[in-house]
Enzyme design. Sequence first.
Site, mmCIF file in Angstrom:
data_model
loop_
_atom_site.group_PDB
_atom_site.id
_atom_site.type_symbol
_atom_site.label_atom_id
_atom_site.label_comp_id
_atom_site.label_asym_id
_atom_site.label_seq_id
_atom_site.Cartn_x
_atom_site.Cartn_y
_atom_site.Cartn_z
ATOM 1 N N ASP A 135 27.740 36.395 74.328
ATOM 2 C CA ASP A 135 28.518 37.552 74.774
ATOM 3 C C ASP A 135 28.819 37.514 76.265
ATOM 4 O OD1 ASP A 135 25.823 37.931 75.382
ATOM 5 O OD2 ASP A 135 25.574 39.657 74.072
ATOM 6 N N ASN A 167 16.833 48.786 70.152
ATOM 7 C CA ASN A 167 17.447 49.488 69.011
ATOM 8 C C ASN A 167 17.842 48.529 67.889
ATOM 9 O OD1 ASN A 167 19.671 48.168 70.022
ATOM 10 N ND2 ASN A 167 20.834 50.004 70.552
ATOM 11 N N HIS A 186 19.658 45.715 68.224
ATOM 12 C CA HIS A 186 20.918 44.971 68.371
ATOM 13 C C HIS A 186 20.681 43.482 68.582
ATOM 14 C CE1 HIS A 186 20.960 45.842 72.986
ATOM 15 N NE2 HIS A 186 20.722 44.568 72.850
ATOM 16 N N GLU A 229 25.685 46.498 68.191
ATOM 17 C CA GLU A 229 24.825 47.681 68.224
ATOM 18 C C GLU A 229 24.621 48.214 66.807
ATOM 19 O OE1 GLU A 229 23.375 48.441 70.841
ATOM 20 O OE2 GLU A 229 24.636 48.191 72.611
HETATM 21 C C1 F6R Z 1 22.197 38.851 75.590
HETATM 22 C C2 F6R Z 1 22.184 39.579 74.348
HETATM 23 C C3 F6R Z 1 21.364 40.816 74.122
HETATM 24 C C4 F6R Z 1 19.912 40.653 74.529
HETATM 25 C C5 F6R Z 1 19.098 41.918 74.224
HETATM 26 C C6 F6R Z 1 17.685 41.809 74.754
HETATM 27 O O1 F6R Z 1 23.079 37.763 75.553
HETATM 28 O O2 F6R Z 1 22.871 39.176 73.481
HETATM 29 O O3 F6R Z 1 21.443 41.184 72.781
HETATM 30 O O4 F6R Z 1 19.361 39.568 73.851
HETATM 31 O O5 F6R Z 1 19.719 43.032 74.793
HETATM 32 O O6 F6R Z 1 17.709 41.777 76.139
HETATM 33 P P1 F6R Z 1 16.406 41.437 76.991
HETATM 34 O O7 F6R Z 1 16.066 40.019 76.672
HETATM 35 O O8 F6R Z 1 16.834 41.571 78.432
HETATM 36 O O9 F6R Z 1 15.364 42.396 76.565
#
Ligand code: F6R
Length: 254
Positions: free
Chosen positions: A67, A136, A138, A143
């Site tokens: 992303d 959550n 995702h 989401e």
């Molecule tokens: C990042 C991504 C997000 C993260 C998720 C966890 O490329 O796709 O889904 O993997 O938000 O983020 P952290 O690792 O910072 O807790």
Amino acid sequence: MLVIVKESYDAMSKEAAKIVADRLRKKPNLVLGLATGSTPLGLYKELIRMHKEEGLDFSKVTTFNLDEYIGLPPEHDQSYHFFMWENLFKHINIDARFVHVPMGMAKDVDAFCDWYETRMKECGGVDLQILGIGANGHIAFNEPGSSLGSRTRIKTLTGTTRLDNARFFKTAEEVPKYAITMGVGTIMDAKELILLANKASKADAIKAAVEGPITAMCPASIIQLHQKAYAIVDKDASAKLTGLYNDSWESKTF
Ligand code: F6R
């Protein structure tokens, strides 16, 4: 799904790095799907060490990131382009021509998303996708409520995700409202998945993803349907799991 519980963040990161290195040694032109965020930083650090000390070769590797924020140029210090170069790419012998991160500045976002999907197919599909998980549930920017069959597309970030990410920006208003993200269906097309999670703040999400019902309200739960998915978690993130799990990836079946 093969669930592997490790004592610490460090052990979790090294376990994931062993799998990546194993696949890379078997297939030097591996197509690797990558994530940003704090979770995979230990994995990237270990891959950099393996490159420097053990000669792990990335010269033929192709990468696709999950992303990118819309509206941030690649040189912005909060863009995922910048993150990937700072935390991994500039430390290994990757060929910049083989690196793909969604273009947050694309003029025609829909056309870009179609191109991204086509490009993945042209490269033979993602062999191994690294994933983090949001509190959550995702994955990437999919989401809760995202279609489980979704493809690469534009998504509006939820208020919670924008607040979570506000710590990296000067003000909360600066956090972009939109992102380009691989879809849940895109992620599921990868031949192997590694979902990483550490910290107690991820324990509910891991419980829902690994042992909960498969539901769009926890997009990560879809990986229960994947043929070759690893969930590698530290003790804190595993705290709410009730099943019996593994301590290593070697010689284990799914
Ligand atoms: C990042 C991504 C997000 C993260 C998720 C966890 O490329 O796709 O889904 O993997 O938000 O983020 P952290 O690792 O910072 O807790």
